[in-house]
Design an enzyme around this catalytic site. Sequence first.
Site: not given
Length: 251
Positions: A218, A230-233
């Site tokens: 992320g 942010g992101n949930r990568s």
Amino acid sequence: MVSYGDGAYAAGCADTTRAGRGSGQAEGRPGGQRGIAAYKACEVLRRLTESGHDVQVVPTEASLHFVGAATWSALSGHPVSTQVWNDVHQVPHVRTGQAADLVVVAPATADLLARAAHGLADDLLTNTLLTARCPVVFAPAMHTEMWEHPATQENVATLRRRGAVVIEPAVGRLTGADTGKGRLPDPGEIFEVCRRILARGTAAPDLAGRHVVISAGGTREPLDPVRYLGNRSSGKQGYALARTAVARGRG
Ligand SMILES: Cc1cc2nc3c(=O)[nH]c(=O)nc-3n(C[C@H](O)[C@H](O)[C@H](O)COP(=O)(O)O)c2cc1C
């Protein structure tokens, strides 16, 4: 293991397997080395066969101390042999390697790596390695001291220079109470390497000699000293890209 033809391959622990293409005669010869990780190769074999591949197991004599011939035969659906003196009329010491689409040696002991690097042919597995012209994958497993020994490292370098894929051992608990580098790579990882190589077919390793940097996971973009966007990568895509780059670089 050794594989032949579309979607057919063989996998083994210090083993060789093969599968036929189109003829309906797929066959595999898995073999096992006398490494205690040999039992994990059963899982590699299972993944291969459940994916529709025909696998011939070619065990080493020593490996049968850990996983018996009956297990390999039952799991692969083929008789197994460690030496060149069975079914001589079928010339197994050359036929197995010649017909293979992929040879997977898992676990590859220090002894097997040395014999392969020096071109010995004292059992069915090493005969198969010399006659195979398909991709060959070694999945080493041994104690850290054996893996780090200059002799083993030189043997690995020799095999890689000749185009073999030698997967890096995993780090973790070893046979005894000790921990370190030398664990057999996860069966899922071994299977994935095999799958990618077979999918690539005979295409040239177009990334050979190239250095590839891939970031995974992320992103966090600071908004201020406390907050971020942010992101949930999960990072899975980055790891998949990295594995593919490795496969395309090592033939
Ligand atoms: C209990 C036990 C576990 C062993 N585990 C390994 C191992 O993980 N890796 C290895 O290289 N050798 C291991 N060895 C040593 C090998 O068995 C020995 O080098 C053998 O000659 C290998 O034969 P092969 O390469 O023909 O299978 C182990 C031996 C014993 C008795």
